[in-house]
Design a protein around this motif. Structure first.
Motif, PDB file in Angstrom:
ATOM      1  N   ALA A 527       0.848  -1.191   0.000  1.00 13.53           N
ATOM      2  CA  ALA A 527       0.000   0.000   0.000  1.00 13.53           C
ATOM      3  C   ALA A 527       0.884   1.242   0.000  1.00 13.53           C
ATOM      4  N   SER A 560      -4.915   3.130  -4.470  1.00 15.01           N
ATOM      5  CA  SER A 560      -5.692   1.984  -4.002  1.00 15.01           C
ATOM      6  C   SER A 560      -4.724   0.880  -3.594  1.00 15.01           C
ATOM      7  N   HIS A 561      -5.255  -0.089  -2.870  1.00 11.58           N
ATOM      8  CA  HIS A 561      -4.438  -1.239  -2.477  1.00 11.58           C
ATOM      9  C   HIS A 561      -5.349  -2.356  -1.983  1.00 11.58           C
ATOM     10  N   GLY A 562      -4.782  -3.521  -1.833  1.00  8.87           N
ATOM     11  CA  GLY A 562      -5.545  -4.678  -1.361  1.00  8.87           C
ATOM     12  C   GLY A 562      -5.094  -5.175  -0.010  1.00  8.87           C
ATOM     13  N   ALA A 563      -4.449  -4.303   0.779  1.00 13.08           N
ATOM     14  CA  ALA A 563      -3.925  -4.709   2.083  1.00 13.08           C
ATOM     15  C   ALA A 563      -5.053  -4.835   3.104  1.00 13.08           C
ATOM     16  N   LYS A 565      -7.048  -4.849   6.842  1.00 13.62           N
ATOM     17  CA  LYS A 565      -7.203  -3.779   7.823  1.00 13.62           C
ATOM     18  C   LYS A 565      -6.047  -3.731   8.799  1.00 13.62           C
ATOM     19  N   GLN A 570      -3.021   2.224   8.066  1.00 16.15           N
ATOM     20  CA  GLN A 570      -3.916   3.343   7.774  1.00 16.15           C
ATOM     21  C   GLN A 570      -3.282   4.667   8.175  1.00 16.15           C
ATOM     22  N   ASP A 592     -10.982  -0.867  -3.108  1.00 18.10           N
ATOM     23  CA  ASP A 592     -10.476  -2.172  -3.526  1.00 18.10           C
ATOM     24  C   ASP A 592     -11.626  -2.997  -4.089  1.00 18.10           C
ATOM     25  N   GLY A 628      -9.053  -4.423   0.957  1.00 16.99           N
ATOM     26  CA  GLY A 628      -8.386  -3.169   1.301  1.00 16.99           C
ATOM     27  C   GLY A 628      -9.323  -1.997   1.525  1.00 16.99           C
ATOM     28  N   ASN A 631      -9.607   0.011   5.163  1.00 20.48           N
ATOM     29  CA  ASN A 631      -8.499   0.943   5.379  1.00 20.48           C
ATOM     30  C   ASN A 631      -8.647   2.184   4.510  1.00 20.48           C
TER      31      ASN A 631
END
Length: 707
Positions: A527, A560-563, A565, A570, A592, A628, A631
């Protein structure tokens, strides 16, 4: 091609004829029981590791042991030939290699290609075809290294021929190593240098350079380092260097031989039991099994009576060692094909598969390997062995080609409707999604799709071909990844991981309309945040901001990201965004995309051509929300940053998120959208940006058309 003369070498090393270890023609060479047992240990650790035995987490070190054994034996053979004849025949050497390796290798390739075509899903069949060809010509390690940097292959099944990578590394080494010996012999003759010390010095330099490169590259890019020949040469060279020292090793005192043999075996056992998949490999950790193997071999040159040598020379181990090559060839495709046919197969059944591999290996050795290897007609002339090798390779390569062409090809520019078919009234100012029967009409349960499920995993953004996603372990910013108008009216940056990168087709299509310059600052599994689990992720974000501070910030940044929570992530994201905004950039978060319930939706669609609904995912709860997104939502709220959420166009209203919308397959591997479906989302993203006054075009003027 030959190298010579080697009279000095012969005078220096005459004794090696008696002391060198060779596993060669029947009844003609000394068979060292400890080396055969070491082969058994090597293949045994690999086999136990691959069937999933939990107490063998480092079983992969067996391959490294094989490298040392191979380097020792093959170099011993070459030195012996130079000692006896004063020259090395390249034709004879390669003919012997062809007769030794290709019979069993070709049989397993043919078996895997044929059975794999029936068992494997379409995407894996495509890879299978290329892998058969790459394995045939001993370059599959490079193909796998290239594939290993495809971050979107997060849930891809391993290749049924992945284990051929180690054979490729060996043969690439042996293409070069005999030539180096010949050149060394010629150089020694012309300079009157002693040939053995000269060759030993050359090999030491090669080994040292390879080891240093291995350590450095493993740290910076472990995914590719595992397969590169250049990170493995030093392991073969350790064994090769031992071959130069055989005579001196025979003089080791028995007590010292006992100690180093025991130490070597202990290093091997420790490596197999205590190293695991999280260990950076090969790198410096690979010294443990390779040095261990080298110590066992070195001690065996002095005495076959050490405790370690006697253990390794036990008849069962020697028997396994004699068929270790064929076991290695058979075990992996049998395991992968079994898992493909029975995904929930348990370890106890995989153990049975391993036993089947041993039986097939014994049959292969006695019915295929030995009859061809020792065939008097093939052995009589090098040209016959080379011709046999050529024919064998052509047969398997053609079979691989047939498998490859049987799979549909990807058309990255094929017209699609996808999300645009969800719009009730494309001419309206405010697009609404269809409901009820109207929605059901655009959610097919069968039919053809774009892309075809067999090639869905290949339907990736074009920037992948340009290596424009920073590798794991690397925190340096790549400023060359620029698309759209190089001197555009605005500069738009894409920041985050591959979940931001998946929007590339839509962003660049909008850029074409808006005269934008698009810059990519994407990093795998990272992220855009100053705080992340991996240090290189946080450093990369800091380096991006530093770049903007020095060279100027973009007008717009899409993030954007797919991490999952994380409060720390954050907070780090909020700080990075605040710093970016302070530079004058208009920041927009993108939600996401939803994560389907199964890792390979496209495989399910292929397996259920008349019931796509079997591949849907529940939308209730947070099913329509990407991993993601929580977050991202909190960071957007905390920093007063606009958020574009197009997930209703990916998972429309209803109890299930569909795998296919209109004519378009929604997902490729994992939770990533196909590039084709993202193209169909272009009008939605374009209108969302227009509503934020970030485009020249008015929202109402943007048509529901897919680029």
């Amino acid at each position: 091609m030959t190298g010579g003369p080697g009279g000095t070498l012969a005078q220096q090393d005459a004794k090696e004829t008696a002391t060198g270890a060779q596993h060669g023609a029947k009844g003609k060479k000394v068979l060292r029981g400890d080396i055969e047992g070491l082969r058994a240990v090597a293949v045994g650790t690999v086999l136990l590791y691959h069937v999933g035995i939990p107490f063998m987490p480092g079983g992969f070190v067996g391959v490294d042991i094989f490298f040392v054994i191979s380097g020792f034996l093959i170099t011993s053979l070459l030195l012996r030939e130079a000692t006896k004849s004063g020259r090395i025949s390249i034709a004879d050497f390669y003919a012997r290699r062809a007769r030794r390796l290709l019979p069993a290798a070709s049989v397993v390739l043919i078996f895997t290609a044929v059975v794999g075509w029936f068992v494997l899903p379409g995407q894996d069949r495509s890879n299978l075809g290329t892998d058969v060809i790459a394995a045939t010509f001993y370059v599959i390690n490079w193909a796998l290294a290239y594939r290993s940097v495809d971050y979107l292959a997060e849930d891809a099944a391993p290749s049924a021929l992945q284990h051929y990578w180690s054979l490729s590394v060996e043969e690439q080494f042996y293409v070069v190593w005999p030539l180096i010996i010949i050149l060394g012999l010629v150089l020694a003759r012309r300079t009157r240098l002693r040939p053995k010390p000269l060759l030993f010095g050359i090999l030491t330099l090669i080994a040292g350079a390879s080891f240093i490169y291995s350590v450095v590259h493993t740290k910076s890019d472990p995914a590719t380092a595992y397969f590169y020949s250049t990170t493995r040469i030093w392991e073969l060279a350790i064994g090769a260097l031992l071959a130069f020292l055989v005579v001196r090793l025979t003089t080791l005192p028995r007590v010292l031989a006992e100690v180093i043999a025991g130490l070597g075996l202990a290093l091997i056992v420790w490596s197999a039991l205590f190293l695991d998949a999280t260990t950076p490999w090969p790198g410096s950790w690979a010294l443990a099994p390779t040095v261990g193997a080298a110590l066992v071999i070195a001690a065996g040159c002095a005495s076959q009576g050490t405790v370690a040598a006697r253990l390794l020379s036990l008849r069962p181990l020697v028997w396994i060692g004699g068929i270790s090559y064929a076991i290695y060839l058979w075990h992996w495709p049998l395991i992968i094909l079994t898992k493909a046919a029975y995904p929930e197969v348990r370890i106890r059944y995989l153990i049975v598969v391993g036993l089947v591999a041993i039986v097939l290996a014994w049959l292969t050795k006695h019915l295929v390997e030995d009859p061809i290897r020792f065939h008097p007609q093939l052995s009589a002339k090098a040209s016959r062995g080379l011709l046999f090798g050529l024919v064998s390779m052509l047969v398997t390569a053609m079979l691989g080609g047939l498998v490859y062409i049987s799979v549909p090809r990807l058309d990255a520019s094929a017209p699609v409707k996808g999300a645009t078919d969800l719009i009730i009234d494309p001419g309206s100012d405010d697009w609404k999604i269809k409901q009820g029967e109207a929605l059901a009409d655009v959610l097919p349960n069968s039919g053809t799709t774009v892309p075809d499920p067999a090639v869905a995993a290949e339907d990736v953004p074009a920037y992948y071909a340009d290596d424009c996603q920073v590798l794991a372990g690397d925190s340096q910013v790549d400023t060359s990844c620029v698309y759209g108008a190089k001197d555009g009216s605005k500069t738009v940056a894409m920041l985050g991981d591959s979940k931001m990168g998946q929007w590339f087709p839509a962003v660049t299509a909008i850029a074409d309309q808006e005269d934008w310059r698009v810059e990519l600052y994407l990093k795998s599994a990272c992220a855009f945040s100053y705080a992340a689990k991996e240090p290189d992720c946080a450093q990369f974000a800091k380096n991006v901001i530093k770049r903007y501070q020095e060279a100027g910030a973009p007008d717009i940044a899409l993030i954007s990201h797919g991490a999952p929570k994380s409060d720390e992530l954050q907070a780090g994201s909020e700080k990075a965004v605040e710093d970016l905004k302070a530079l004058g950039t208009q920041v927009v978060y993108v939600a996401d995309s939803p994560r389907p319930a199964m890792p390979e939706v496209y495989t399910c669609v292929e397996e259920n051509p008349d019931d796509f609904s079997a591949c849907g995912s529940p939308s209730k709860g947070r099913g329509r929300e990407g991993v993601g997104t929580p977050n991202i939502e909190k960071a957007a709220e905390a920093t007063d940053t606009p958020l574009i959420d197009l997930n209703e166009w990916i998972c429309p209203p209803g109890e299930t998120c569909p795998p296919v919308i209109s004519d378009t397959l929604v997902y490729r591997q994992g939770s990533h959208l196909t590039a084709s479906y993202v193209r169909s989302l272009t009008p939605m993203l374009y209108r969302s940006l227009a509503k934020l006054d970030l485009t020249e075009a008015n929202s109402s003027d943007i048509a529901a058309a897919t680029p």
